[in-house]
Design a protein around this motif. Sequence first.
Motif: not given
Length: 332
Positions: A165-190
């Motif tokens: 759901a977070c990925l969908s929100a990012l792609e819908e509001t940025t108007g872009e397909t996210s090319p990758a993800y990394g692990i944030d300092g809090c261990s969540a996908p970024n």
Amino acid sequence: MTHPIPMTELWRGPLLESLHLGHAVICDDTGQIVRSWGDPNAIIFPRSSAKMIQGLPLVTSGAAAKFGLNSEHLALACASHNGAAIHTDRVSAWLDHLGLAEPDLRCGPQEPQDMAARDGLILADDTPCQIHNNCSGKHCGFLTVTQHMAAGPEYLEIDHPVQQACLSALEETTGETSPAYGIDGCSAPNFATSLMGLARSMAWFASAADRSDRASDAAQQLTAAMIKHPELVAGESRACTELMRAMQGRAAIKTGAEAVFVAIIPEKRMGVALKIADGTTRASECAIAAILVSLGVLEADHPATRTFMNATQYSRRGLECGVIRPAPGFPG
């Protein structure tokens, strides 16, 4: 590729001691670039500057309404807080309201940045826990959505419904397909995005009042919560808190690790995103202040502004020894 441009300087006496380069973009409510510096197409990890985006499913899913969350909860969901009592007490109460406890978090322990909280732990011969983590509010938001969805407890897994759901929100509001993800300092996908995409997302937040769909209503609620509770978004002496207070409701701003900064400016229907190439926070704080001043939503001579931009540097004996300021011509 356009190279990063000089944004922030640190002078010591007569010499330029340090120079910080970066990229920045301002987008309008149509998603178009109003102005940019460096490379607007630079791909970055937004880190904690994306917390408002990650907070959208908390509202759009109906979870926030189901659990009776208020503006303080929404501000904490967007926060990178200091771990002060005003933060940890509210996080603890939120977990209790969900029928959960500290072990249900997945953000990991972190020493609080707030000195009183840190000293309190030392005096009590205690250690920091996950509630002290600067992202614990965001993780409470994740847990709230998880309970609402009746999904599994490992809410940080990339294929978990919350993260999708977070990925969908990012792609819908940025108007872009996210090319990758990394692990944030809090261990969540970024999820990575372009700087232009991030600015476009912030402009989408800024213009949310012009629309009537559920996601835009959620964006309005999250932005309003940040503006109403700047002390919960970061904490005393932090740039997010102090500059939002100085702007008196004219903008919501949010930092991210490695010198990312964003701004939501509803009155101008504009969004700002910047990234300092070398990851230095003092440089991103100065740069965002300079852009906000240039847009007319922050006073250049406000004491809070002068803490981060055109800020005199002092020795430990209180002697003036330098200044941190925008680079010549930036933002222009």
